[in-house]
Write an enzyme that holds these catalytic residues in place. Structure first.
Site, PDB file in Angstrom:
ATOM      1  N   CYS A 107     138.169  43.853  82.170  1.00 50.83           N
ATOM      2  CA  CYS A 107     138.201  42.825  83.137  1.00 50.83           C
ATOM      3  C   CYS A 107     138.289  41.721  82.786  1.00 50.83           C
ATOM      4  CB  CYS A 107     136.416  43.555  83.781  1.00 50.83           C
ATOM      5  SG  CYS A 107     135.034  42.311  84.250  1.00 50.83           S
TER       6      CYS A 107
ATOM      7  N   SER B   3     135.736  38.683  82.895  1.00 45.51           N
ATOM      8  CA  SER B   3     133.743  39.068  82.236  1.00 45.51           C
ATOM      9  C   SER B   3     133.971  38.987  80.675  1.00 45.51           C
ATOM     10  CB  SER B   3     133.377  39.590  82.975  1.00 45.51           C
ATOM     11  OG  SER B   3     133.231  39.373  84.454  1.00 45.51           O
TER      12      SER B   3
ATOM     13  N   HIS C 268     135.905  36.355  79.335  1.00 46.13           N
ATOM     14  CA  HIS C 268     134.175  35.292  78.883  1.00 46.13           C
ATOM     15  C   HIS C 268     133.650  35.292  78.237  1.00 46.13           C
ATOM     16  CE1 HIS C 268     135.932  33.349  82.700  1.00 46.13           C
ATOM     17  NE2 HIS C 268     135.889  34.947  83.194  1.00 46.13           N
TER      18      HIS C 268
ATOM     19  N   HIS D  65     132.276  46.729  80.607  1.00 45.48           N
ATOM     20  CA  HIS D  65     130.882  47.020  81.597  1.00 45.48           C
ATOM     21  C   HIS D  65     131.642  47.698  82.920  1.00 45.48           C
ATOM     22  CE1 HIS D  65     133.023  43.388  82.974  1.00 45.48           C
ATOM     23  NE2 HIS D  65     132.394  43.768  83.947  1.00 45.48           N
TER      24      HIS D  65
ATOM     25  N   CYS E  40     133.376  47.807  89.003  1.00 45.62           N
ATOM     26  CA  CYS E  40     132.912  45.682  88.863  1.00 45.62           C
ATOM     27  C   CYS E  40     134.107  45.759  89.342  1.00 45.62           C
ATOM     28  CB  CYS E  40     133.480  45.438  87.841  1.00 45.62           C
ATOM     29  SG  CYS E  40     133.324  43.802  87.644  1.00 45.62           S
TER      30      CYS E  40
END
Length: 372
Positions: free
Chosen positions: A40, A42, A45, A62, A171
């Site tokens: 992902c 994220s 990030h 995650h 997600c």
């Protein structure tokens, strides 16, 4: 027990695969042998520092699924051999938000970026070989061969669930789908404008189509992503938001889209302003993408906000109730109504995780998946 996982020692930084120790599960915890994990944005990030965490090193990941190999004492509802899909946000089922149908806002999520147990910011379940604590991304760490998690973060899946694809439900799928269906409230006949068609935007397309949108206009500068969006149900796919807005206006007497969903890779206030300019009176902008957490400000005309009653709404996990929505989306996939296989562009070994993120940045993947 000993395992291996991909950690960040600092941000900015790159993932490093190292030997780790993972604890046995305690009460209301389970230890999972991972099958697959989505790559992902994220987690990227976190690597860039756009989304800082409280504890370094942190073991990333995650979005994933695996098989229960150990169940903590006095932990009901789980058995060794059960399949589990993670929800990247926990759901206690008891707080104000869970009890009113907003599990994505569960109070346990307050420690999501600490990497500890939800109810104790000093209690960790992963360590380096020297015994120093390792934070778990979102309390889960799916970038590890084995991980110990609270049952608040796990959804039991049927025995025939293909976790190498269903892992995405934790997600990307729920976030994109829910951004259209739940947060955006897309209805039959709507015109929808989607900015960005990676792992989240592709599922916003599927959600909008499922809700009956008449026109789904995707904006992405990468031709491969535009083509994929069309194969998933988009009616139009263009390279610039100006083109997308013109198409939306051409179908709505110059008004603009009913709903605009922002799912770009790294968001700025300007992206939100572009979406705002592309919606009609009383239209809705759904903001799902992430960017630098220190950024402030959205350059939208205040008078237009007031006089046209336009709305800007944030969307966390697509406003999902994961305990209800993940099983529902899994059933849609198993029944042939939701596409997951088509989302996975490339599979990687854990040791190739940085190559996976390079491919994401280069626009070569809709979703990369680590297979353990």
């Amino acid at each position: 027990m000993k395992t291996r996982g991909a950690i960040l020692r600092q941000a900015p930084g790159k993932f490093e695969v190292v030997d780790l120790h993972v604890d046995d599960p305690r009460q209301d915890e389970i230890r999972i042998k991972m099958v697959a994990s989505g790559l992902c944005h994220s987690d990227d990030h976190m690597a860039t520092g756009d989304l800082p965490v409280a504890v370094y090193p942190v073991c990333g990941g995650h979005e994933g699924g695996g098989v229960v190999e150990s169940v903590g004492p006095n932990t009901s509802g789980w058995e060794v051999g059960d399949k589990a899909i993670f929800s990247f946000l926990p759901a206690c089922g008891k707080c104000r938000w869970c009890s009113t149908g907003h599990q994505n806002l569960c109070d346990l999520g307050a420690n999501a970026l600490v990497g500890s147990r939800w109810n104790d910011p000093t209690s960790f379940r992963m360590q380096l070989e020297d015994g120093s604590p390792v934070g778990q991304a979102l309390g889960i760490s799916t970038f590890a061969e084995h991980t110990t998690v609270a049952v608040d973060s796990a959804i039991k899946a049927p025995a025939d669930t293909p976790l190498e694809r269903a892992c995405l439900l934790g997600c990307a799928v729920g976030t994109g789908w829910g951004s259209a269906v739940t947060t955006g409230g897309v209805q039959a006949g709507d015109t929808v404008l989607i900015l960005g068609s990676g792992g989240i935007g592709a599922n916003a397309v599927q959600g909008a189509q499922h809700a009956g949108a008449a026109r789904i206009i995707v904006v992405d500068p990468v031709a491969f992503k535009r083509d994929t969006a069309l194969s998933l149900g988009a009616t139009h796919a263009v390279a610039t938001v100006e083109e997308g807005t013109q198409i939306a206006q051409s179908f709505t007497n110059g008004q603009g889209a009913d709903v605009a969903i922002v799912t770009v890779g790294v968001i700025t206030g300007e992206h939100i302003a572009q979406a705002f300019a592309g919606i009609r009176k009383q239209g809705t902008v759904v903001v799902t993408a992430l960017g630098n957490v220190t950024d402030v400000g959205i350059p939208v005309p205040i008078l237009e906000l007031i006089l046209f009653e336009k709305k800007i709404k944030g969307s966390l996990f697509g406003s999902s109730n994961p305990r209800a929505d993940i099983p529902k989306l899994l059933d849609l996939y198993m029944s042939g109504y939701l596409k997951l296989d088509e989302l996975v562009t490339t599979e990687y070994a854990l040791d190739d995780i940085n190559q996976g993120y390079e491919d994401m940045h280069s626009g070569r993947n809709i979703r990369g998946v680590i297979r353990f």
